[in-house]
Design a protein around this motif. Structure first.
Motif, PDB file in Angstrom:
ATOM      1  N   SER A  71      63.623  -8.056  48.079  1.00 42.78           N
ATOM      2  CA  SER A  71      64.284  -7.198  49.065  1.00 42.78           C
ATOM      3  C   SER A  71      64.342  -7.863  50.423  1.00 42.78           C
ATOM      4  N   LYS A  99      58.539  -3.043  50.724  1.00 39.25           N
ATOM      5  CA  LYS A  99      59.456  -3.794  49.873  1.00 39.25           C
ATOM      6  C   LYS A  99      58.912  -5.161  49.465  1.00 39.25           C
ATOM      7  N   ASP A 100      59.466  -5.675  48.362  1.00 36.36           N
ATOM      8  CA  ASP A 100      58.984  -6.968  47.861  1.00 36.36           C
ATOM      9  C   ASP A 100      59.835  -8.128  48.397  1.00 36.36           C
ATOM     10  N   TYR A 143      58.882  -2.628  55.552  1.00 35.47           N
ATOM     11  CA  TYR A 143      58.987  -1.237  55.141  1.00 35.47           C
ATOM     12  C   TYR A 143      60.413  -0.769  55.334  1.00 35.47           C
ATOM     13  N   LYS A 144      60.925  -0.096  54.322  1.00 33.06           N
ATOM     14  CA  LYS A 144      62.289   0.433  54.442  1.00 33.06           C
ATOM     15  C   LYS A 144      62.273   1.888  53.994  1.00 33.06           C
ATOM     16  N   SER A 145      63.123   2.690  54.614  1.00 33.01           N
ATOM     17  CA  SER A 145      63.166   4.093  54.231  1.00 33.01           C
ATOM     18  C   SER A 145      63.641   4.234  52.790  1.00 33.01           C
ATOM     19  N   GLN A 146      63.045   5.192  52.060  1.00 36.99           N
ATOM     20  CA  GLN A 146      63.464   5.415  50.676  1.00 36.99           C
ATOM     21  C   GLN A 146      64.843   6.049  50.606  1.00 36.99           C
ATOM     22  N   SER A 197      55.237   8.004  54.742  1.00 40.49           N
ATOM     23  CA  SER A 197      55.434   8.650  53.442  1.00 40.49           C
ATOM     24  C   SER A 197      56.869   8.544  52.961  1.00 40.49           C
ATOM     25  N   THR A 198      57.840   8.462  53.901  1.00 42.18           N
ATOM     26  CA  THR A 198      59.227   8.356  53.455  1.00 42.18           C
ATOM     27  C   THR A 198      59.684   6.910  53.375  1.00 42.18           C
ATOM     28  N   MET A 199      58.738   5.989  53.604  1.00 44.46           N
ATOM     29  CA  MET A 199      59.096   4.572  53.575  1.00 44.46           C
ATOM     30  C   MET A 199      58.483   3.897  52.358  1.00 44.46           C
ATOM     31  N   GLU A 200      59.076   2.763  52.021  1.00 47.35           N
ATOM     32  CA  GLU A 200      58.611   2.005  50.865  1.00 47.35           C
ATOM     33  C   GLU A 200      58.291   0.590  51.321  1.00 47.35           C
TER      34      GLU A 200
END
Lengths: 453, 164, 377
Positions: free
Chosen positions: B64, B60-61, B82-85, B55-58
């Motif tokens: 990125s 990335k495209d 996945y990287k942390s927001q 949930s706290t990760m995004e």
């Protein structure tokens, strides 16, 4: 590590030579040489050193055991030899048998070569041609001396043994060895690697002349590659005092296929003759067994080069010509002018190489058909012309150096030009050495063809 | 007395037997390389991230991936990042499927460089993040590989291995 | 007697060569490592870090091999020797570079179909969505226009067919600016550098005339510019690749007569300048960098002219020499190189009130590009 690399020529070799010649007694020199050889072996793939050492120990023990053993002699002999064969088999041929994918990328360097050396050693002990070597240092050196372990020549123990214990370390030998090394380097870097570019450049060519040049460039690439590396090996060995026999003697000058194999990869041919052919009876048997012996030897020669049906085909194909020559062809050829025999041999050998380099029997026949006009899109196309005109100089000189003309010219130049001849030769060799270095510095890593065997 | 003689007689066979055993061990280790996984990417991805809180990760495209990881996404068969927001959080998860096993070396080098870069950024003022980076895992398994910086690094890595 | 002579020769040869081996060994050890090769324009392998893993896998030995090769004393001169040997024996191609007569020409690239389709779709969508004047200027490469400088029997990919295909795949809302005919008319002029894969400012000028007419910027003649030669010994990428000897180029800049002051802001590096010409770039090992200082993700140019047009230029390095021609006609020029651009293109578009969008690529780079689609989507 391979001989045609900057790290060998400008790091490993000079340091080894200096260490070797600074060491006082021959006994110590041998130990130093052994350590250097083990280092050389472990350089690219340290794990394989374990296999080498195990193989050396096995054969060392077996040699002594065979000479002592009386009760279970046959059993000991068979198991001793089979061990070597099984190791070789596992690394080289497991792909052919096992259904799942095996990672065969870490084949120990020179496996075929040192295994054959070991088998020849055991064979010579069995026939009591030699005494077993009880000194582990000397025996190890026989198996793994870096001058010959990576790609031969396959030196028999009988030939090397006296040199292990006593060898003349005079300057002339050192100098001659160095010159031979340079000659081999030139063959490999300037000729073999460039012919490889020609070969690659024509791989998808669809013209008749293109297919011919494709095959001829491979024939020359393979010759310069392997004879060049053999020259480097014999040269390096000479620099450390060892005299080994030549491995190639202008094979493309042969007039028969039989003669071809007395001139091509001589040490391998001798090995098969002494340790397979003759034990099977050689030619001193009736015709049926003789044919069997020849076919076995040629089958093995083929498969020694690789675990592919194309190699087997190549071996048997040449074996059949050897048989034909023996039974009727040779007599027929003798009646014709010599150059016809020469052309016949070249043609048969070239066709053989098509099977050797093709990935499958099918593609080999495709190439052969193209060579004779079937399935080619044209007689000559612009791609062929591009490659041909780019490398014409290389092709001419390649063919020239495949003949013994150069050696004869060399002798003539010494006689006619006397001291000037010496100066010219010296300058030429040094210049070509520098050219080799420039090609090596610039190019991407080009590995030696036979190192996969 | 006779015992000594016996051993002496058979010393060769004993030693040779030992060599055979050692050789078998050596060959076993040489040939038991990890095999390429036949699982498809989505299966591995789901298996690896099963029950992991993202949930706290995004996700990335490609841009990125190029920018942060210095990787060329087209080089791989599949890749997710996945990287942390939270900019002050070092959490990252990367999963790749290689087109060719030779690409593994480059991937490993780039990931090590990334971890080093991140450590330089966080060292000295965010010890928690630095710890996570120290315990990070980069693992290449033939045609799949992952890089994980996270509290749950052990779980994620285990799940990665099991889903292959 | 002849036996002795060959031995004497061997005596000299062996000593000289062994001496060389030792001298080079010592020099290679003593001379500190070079980080980059000026001549080759790439970073060189430094002494590899030691780790047991690397040692066991053989990676350490491989790196050490590369290290010795890369740090070899006199490497640059040796590479020139290799070039001369090839040239003198008639070899006409080294790697992907043709050795023409006094010129080097790169072979044409093949198409990465999947990526190119993605890129063209993204370009089309972008232009359709934004509804401003849009153009695509695809530049042909030297092997295409100056094919008679190629060595005999050369056979390289058919770039005309590639370009025709690309133009046909563009949406009607995107103007196709095809400069092939124009350049073809001038093909005997100095259109492409002999030592580099870029086009000259002269070729850019001819292409600009086409662009100016498509984009309704007005007519221009050569006399509208003052031409300065800023370099006469430019050795570009191709010269470095093959180690050529004796091939170099002039670089010219075209300064417009009706040029107002302007400011160049390199957003990626955070620098400002009042000129698009970069003297550091000119002095560097790649003098083509005189234009804009090389490639960065985002550059913003603001001019004090009274134009009300704002350009978004999405490009590769060929456009660097085009910017000098665009300056008088736009209030702002926003230059984006998708390979290094990590921002939000929509934000940039809106922020700068873009009125014109221009894609400028050379074909060899475009057919292999993997960045455009990601940036536009």
């Amino acid at each position: 590590m391979i001989f045609n690399s900057l790290i060998f020529i400008f790091f490993f070799l000079p340091i080894s030579l200096i260490l070797y010649y600074l060491t006082p007694s021959l006994y110590l020199k041998n130990i130093v040489l052994l350590i250097i050889s083990l280092l050389f072996y472990a350089w690219n793939d340290p794990a394989t050193l374990i296999l080498l050492i195990l193989s050396i120990l096995w054969n060392y023990l077996s040699g002594i055991q065979i000479s002592k053993e009386t009760k279970h002699r046959k059993l000991v002999i068979i198991t001793s030899i089979v061990f070597n064969v099984v190791i070789l088999f596992i690394y080289k041929y497991i792909d052919m048998i096992v259904p799942f994918e095996v990672d065969t990328s870490h084949v120990p360097m020179g496996l075929s070569f040192f295994t054959f050396s070991a088998i020849s050693y055991l064979g010579d002990i069995i026939t009591e041609k030699v005494e077993p070597q009880k000194d582990i240092v000397l025996f190890s050196l026989y198996i793994c001396f870096f001058g010959k372990i990576s790609s031969g020549p396959i030196v028999t123990y009988a030939k090397m043994q006296p040199q292990l214990e006593l060898r003349a370390l005079n300057r002339t030998k050192f100098y001659t060895g160095m010159v031979l090394f340079i000659k081999g380097l030139v063959k490999k870097i300037i000729f073999a690697d460039q012919f490889a570019l020609v070969f690659q450049g024509l791989s998808s060519n669809n013209s008749v002349l293109g297919a011919w040049l494709y095959t001829i460039s491979y024939a020359l690439q393979l010759y310069f590659d392997f004879s060049g590396y053999s020259d480097m090996a014999i040269g390096v060995s000479k620099m450390f005092g060892f005299d080994f026999d030549i491995n190639f003697d202008h094979p493309y000058m042969s007039k028969t296929i039989q003669e071809f194999f007395r001139r091509w990869h001589i040490s391998l041919g001798n090995w098969f003759k002494n340790y397979v052919y003759i034990p099977l009876g050689g030619s001193r048997v009736n015709n049926v067994l003789y044919v069997r012996n020849i076919l076995i030897v040629w089958f093995l020669t083929g498969i020694w080069h690789g675990a592919d049906i194309t190699y087997i085909f190549w071996g048997l194909y040449l074996g059949i010509f050897v048989l034909m020559e023996k039974f009727f062809l040779k007599k027929g050829l003798a009646k014709l002018p010599r150059f016809i025999s020469h052309i016949y041999t070249l043609l048969i050998v070239l066709i053989g190489w098509v099977f050797f380099f093709s990935p499958s029997i099918q593609s080999a026949f495709d190439t052969l058909l193209k060579m004779f006009g079937f399935g080619a899109a044209s007689f000559a196309d612009s791609d062929f012309l591009f490659v041909f005109t780019s490398y014409l100089v290389l092709i001419i000189f390649g063919i020239f150096f495949a003949t013994p003309i150069y050696d004869k010219l060399q002798i003539v130049s010494y006689n006619l030009l006397k001291n000037k001849g010496i100066i010219i030769t010296s300058i030429v060799y040094v210049v070509f050495f520098v050219i080799c270095i420039s090609l090596m510095v610039g190019s991407t890593y080009q590995s030696f063809l036979y190192s996969a065997f | 007395m006779s015992k000594n003689l016996n051993i002496k007689k058979h010393i060769f066979s004993i030693l040779k037997g030992l060599i055979i055993v050692l050789m078998c061990i050596f060959l076993y280790f040489t040939f038991s390389k990890p095999q390429a996984s036949s699982k498809d990417f989505t299966t591995v991805q789901n298996g690896m991230l099963n029950n992991i809180d993202l949930s706290t990760m995004e996700l990335k495209d490609n841009i990125s991936i190029k920018r942060f990881l210095n990787l060329e996404p087209e080089m791989f068969e599949n890749i997710i990042y996945y990287k942390s927001q939270d900019a002050l959080n070092a959490d990252e998860i990367v999963l790749v499927q290689f087109k060719s096993i030779d690409d593994a070396k480059i991937f490993e080098e780039k990931m090590e460089a990334r971890i080093d870069e991140q450590r330089n950024i966080f060292s000295g003022y965010a010890p928690e993040q630095e710890d996570k980076l120290k315990n990070s895992i980069i693992d290449v398994q033939m045609n799949y590989a992952c890089m994980v910086v996270s509290q749950d690094v052990k779980t994620i890595h285990d799940q990665f291995l099991r889903s292959l | 007697m002849k036996q002795k002579r060959s031995e004497i020769a061997a005596h000299y040869i062996a000593r000289i060569v062994f001496g060389l081996m030792c001298v080079v060994l010592v020099i290679n050890i003593l001379i500190p490592d070079q980080k980059n090769s000026q001549a080759e324009n790439r970073s060189l392998q430094t002494f590899p870090d030691f780790s047991f893993d690397d040692l066991l896998s053989g990676q350490f030995s491989r790196d050490l091999n590369n290290y010795i090769s890369d740090q070899f004393v006199g490497r640059d001169s040796l590479i020139h020797i290799r070039y001369l040997l090839n040239k003198m024996t008639g070899v006409k191609k080294i790697d992907d570079v043709y050795l023409g007569d006094g010129t080097l020409i790169q072979e044409n690239s093949t198409v990465n179909e999947e990526q190119m389709n993605r890129n063209l779709n993204a370009i089309n969508n972008f232009c359709i969505n934004h509804q401003v004047r849009s153009g695509f200027l695809l530049v042909p490469n030297a092997a295409n226009i100056q094919s008679n400088s190629l060595p005999a029997y050369s056979n390289t990919a058919d770039q005309d067919a590639q370009m025709d295909q690309i133009f046909s795949m563009l949406d009607t809302s995107v103007m196709t600016i095809d400069v092939r005919d124009t350049l073809d008319k001038h093909k005997d002029e100095y259109l492409y550098y002999h030592s580099d894969h870029h086009w000259t400012s002269l070729a850019t000028f001819y292409a600009f005339q086409e662009l100016a007419s498509s984009f309704e910027l007005g007519k221009v003649k050569k006399s509208d510019y003052t031409i300065y030669r800023v370099s006469d010994n430019f050795k570009g990428t191709l010269a470095k690749k093959v180690g050529s000897v004796g091939i170099q180029d002039d670089i010219e800049i075209y300064v417009s007569e009706n040029l107002d002051d302007y400011v160049v802001m390199d957003e990626s590096n955070g620098t400002r300048s009042c000129s698009i010409y970069n003297s550091e770039g000119l002095e560097s090992s790649n003098a083509y960098d005189v234009f804009l200082g090389g490639n960065t993700g985002l550059v913003q140019i603001e001019s004090l002219n009274d134009s009300d047009r704002h350009l978004l230029l999405i490009k590769d390095s060929y456009a660097n020499s085009m910017v000098q021609f665009l300056l008088p006609y736009y209030r702002t020029i926003t230059i984006v190189d998708p390979r290094y651009f990590y921002e939000d293109i929509e934000r940039i578009f809106n922020l700068n009130l873009i009125t014109d969008v221009l894609f400028l690529y050379n074909t060899n780079t475009f057919v292999q590009d993997t960045s455009i689609a990601d940036v536009l989507e």
